[in-house]
Design a protein around this motif. Sequence first.
Motif, PDB file in Angstrom:
ATOM      1  N   UNK A 273       0.904  -0.966  -0.152  1.00  0.00           N
ATOM      2  CA  UNK A 273      -0.154  -0.111   0.059  1.00  0.00           C
ATOM      3  C   UNK A 273       0.942   1.054  -0.086  1.00  0.00           C
ATOM      4  N   UNK A 274       1.031   1.613  -1.065  1.00  0.00           N
ATOM      5  CA  UNK A 274       1.882   3.062  -1.430  1.00  0.00           C
ATOM      6  C   UNK A 274       3.350   2.417  -0.879  1.00  0.00           C
ATOM      7  N   UNK A 275       3.864   3.049  -0.041  1.00  0.00           N
ATOM      8  CA  UNK A 275       5.302   2.436   0.336  1.00  0.00           C
ATOM      9  C   UNK A 275       5.332   1.872   1.741  1.00  0.00           C
ATOM     10  N   UNK A 276       4.349   1.029   2.185  1.00  0.00           N
ATOM     11  CA  UNK A 276       4.142   0.405   3.210  1.00  0.00           C
ATOM     12  C   UNK A 276       3.964  -1.049   2.857  1.00  0.00           C
ATOM     13  N   UNK A 277       4.732  -1.833   2.936  1.00  0.00           N
ATOM     14  CA  UNK A 277       4.743  -3.405   2.663  1.00  0.00           C
ATOM     15  C   UNK A 277       4.464  -4.158   3.628  1.00  0.00           C
ATOM     16  N   UNK A 278       3.290  -5.106   3.458  1.00  0.00           N
ATOM     17  CA  UNK A 278       2.816  -5.867   4.762  1.00  0.00           C
ATOM     18  C   UNK A 278       3.602  -7.308   4.474  1.00  0.00           C
ATOM     19  N   UNK A 279       4.283  -7.764   5.662  1.00  0.00           N
ATOM     20  CA  UNK A 279       4.984  -8.981   5.488  1.00  0.00           C
ATOM     21  C   UNK A 279       4.692 -10.112   6.395  1.00  0.00           C
ATOM     22  N   UNK A 280       4.538 -11.406   6.014  1.00  0.00           N
ATOM     23  CA  UNK A 280       4.339 -12.222   6.919  1.00  0.00           C
ATOM     24  C   UNK A 280       5.483 -13.222   7.319  1.00  0.00           C
ATOM     25  N   UNK A 281       5.819 -13.304   8.413  1.00  0.00           N
ATOM     26  CA  UNK A 281       7.075 -14.035   8.694  1.00  0.00           C
ATOM     27  C   UNK A 281       7.123 -15.449   8.813  1.00  0.00           C
ATOM     28  N   UNK A 282       7.595 -16.007   7.923  1.00  0.00           N
ATOM     29  CA  UNK A 282       7.383 -17.593   7.634  1.00  0.00           C
ATOM     30  C   UNK A 282       8.795 -18.372   8.417  1.00  0.00           C
ATOM     31  N   UNK A 283       9.775 -17.847   8.574  1.00  0.00           N
ATOM     32  CA  UNK A 283      10.773 -18.773   9.438  1.00  0.00           C
ATOM     33  C   UNK A 283      11.914 -17.532   9.900  1.00  0.00           C
ATOM     34  N   UNK A 284      12.221 -17.597  11.101  1.00  0.00           N
ATOM     35  CA  UNK A 284      13.098 -16.642  11.691  1.00  0.00           C
ATOM     36  C   UNK A 284      13.895 -17.447  12.408  1.00  0.00           C
ATOM     37  N   UNK A 285      15.545 -16.740  12.266  1.00  0.00           N
ATOM     38  CA  UNK A 285      16.462 -17.359  12.887  1.00  0.00           C
ATOM     39  C   UNK A 285      16.706 -16.249  14.326  1.00  0.00           C
ATOM     40  N   UNK A 286      16.100 -15.110  14.223  1.00  0.00           N
ATOM     41  CA  UNK A 286      16.289 -14.277  15.456  1.00  0.00           C
ATOM     42  C   UNK A 286      15.043 -13.402  15.371  1.00  0.00           C
ATOM     43  N   UNK A 287      14.733 -12.832  16.350  1.00  0.00           N
ATOM     44  CA  UNK A 287      13.605 -11.909  16.562  1.00  0.00           C
ATOM     45  C   UNK A 287      13.556 -10.775  15.593  1.00  0.00           C
ATOM     46  N   UNK A 288      12.600 -10.554  14.935  1.00  0.00           N
ATOM     47  CA  UNK A 288      12.654  -9.161  13.694  1.00  0.00           C
ATOM     48  C   UNK A 288      12.520  -8.137  14.611  1.00  0.00           C
ATOM     49  N   UNK A 289      13.508  -7.015  14.260  1.00  0.00           N
ATOM     50  CA  UNK A 289      13.333  -5.923  15.012  1.00  0.00           C
ATOM     51  C   UNK A 289      13.076  -4.665  13.931  1.00  0.00           C
ATOM     52  N   UNK A 290      12.921  -3.577  14.598  1.00  0.00           N
ATOM     53  CA  UNK A 290      12.739  -2.318  13.611  1.00  0.00           C
ATOM     54  C   UNK A 290      14.115  -2.042  12.901  1.00  0.00           C
ATOM     55  N   UNK A 291      14.264  -1.423  11.707  1.00  0.00           N
ATOM     56  CA  UNK A 291      15.092  -1.141  11.115  1.00  0.00           C
ATOM     57  C   UNK A 291      15.819  -2.239  10.219  1.00  0.00           C
ATOM     58  N   UNK A 292      15.416  -3.748  10.561  1.00  0.00           N
ATOM     59  CA  UNK A 292      15.928  -4.742   9.756  1.00  0.00           C
ATOM     60  C   UNK A 292      15.666  -4.284   8.279  1.00  0.00           C
ATOM     61  N   UNK A 293      16.436  -4.933   7.155  1.00  0.00           N
ATOM     62  CA  UNK A 293      16.364  -4.480   5.871  1.00  0.00           C
ATOM     63  C   UNK A 293      15.812  -5.656   5.037  1.00  0.00           C
ATOM     64  N   UNK A 294      14.869  -5.298   4.181  1.00  0.00           N
ATOM     65  CA  UNK A 294      14.202  -6.276   3.155  1.00  0.00           C
ATOM     66  C   UNK A 294      14.784  -6.225   1.905  1.00  0.00           C
ATOM     67  N   UNK A 295      15.293  -7.398   1.672  1.00  0.00           N
ATOM     68  CA  UNK A 295      16.191  -7.501   0.229  1.00  0.00           C
ATOM     69  C   UNK A 295      15.514  -8.983  -0.200  1.00  0.00           C
TER      70      UNK A 295
END
Length: 344
Positions: free
Chosen positions: A208-230
């Motif tokens: 939605x515009x510049x907001x991307x909604x993400x569903x976490x499928x598999x994590x190695x650590x807790x996701x935090x703010x500032x983590x980068x999406x590639x």
Amino acid sequence: MRGLLYGVVGACLMLAGTVNAAERADRLKLNEDHPSEYVVVKGDTLWDISGRFLQTPWRWPDVWEVNPQIDNPHLIYPGDQIYLTWVDGQPRLNLRRGIRKLTPQVRVQPLVQPVPAIPLRDIASFLNDNLVTEDDVLQAAPYVIGGRNESIIAGAGDRVYARGMLLDEAVDQQTLYRPSREYTHPVTGEFLGYELYKVADVSVASIDADIVTLDLRKTREEVRTRDRLLPSQSERIQSVFQPQPGPELKDGVIIDVLGGVAKIGQFDAVALSFGAYEGVEPGHVFAIYKKGEAVKDPVNGEIITLPAERAGELMVFKAFERVSYGLVLNATNVISVGDELRAP
């Protein structure tokens, strides 16, 4: 005329001597206590097996690739027998396949894995989970701004939101990375890239515009703010390596040791100050030279730097644009960050 004849004969002898010297320099040298044969066991690597015979084990393609009995040296299995012969003055390793009994009944068992080139267990996490990227890529990547219910830490099964434009909108499967360190060349001061490590695999639920909604499928650590999406790395992970001499490099050095250890030894993974930009590829082998110590001249008080001494060998297993990862496969001395790398 006689003087001319002697000169021609002398020149021919000098040329033959030069050729023979070159042949001797290129001749593979065997270990003094090398076996005449060896039976492969589980846990061996091609490097280990070659090291039982050769003083330079990374040159195993020279003794195997011309051997019709070993058409693919990466398909050697536990139980196979390696034995030594000589061809035109050069050592050759030959293969006898181990006995594999077949019985007329159905049974389920794991497939026997061929012997790997190097110990993959020591580099598995760096092959899959680490990435070195340039500054403009990192700055352009969307970053996590929060999660549902105002949470700032999330795990597998949660939903988070990132802000920014996807670097590749055609890829639904993306990866969240966290910057861990910045690499600069210790000699030139040049910026080489940011190292990132993988935090989570995610799916893009909506944009939605510049907001991307993400569903976490598999994590190695807790996701935090500032983590980068590639975008997820889609290329196949390389696990088969063909050793060859690395190119001559200017100011090639070890810039970091991966895994948090202080001193570097055998089977430690290290970061190197060069990459694909300099023509370096996985499989390139380099000699490690320990920096010479600075000592004070006892006569005139001058500070003298002693010559660098060879301390081992490493092989590149992953190459980024300006940085590479290498695995130390032989260490004859303590190795440190800043030690030089040269063609072997």
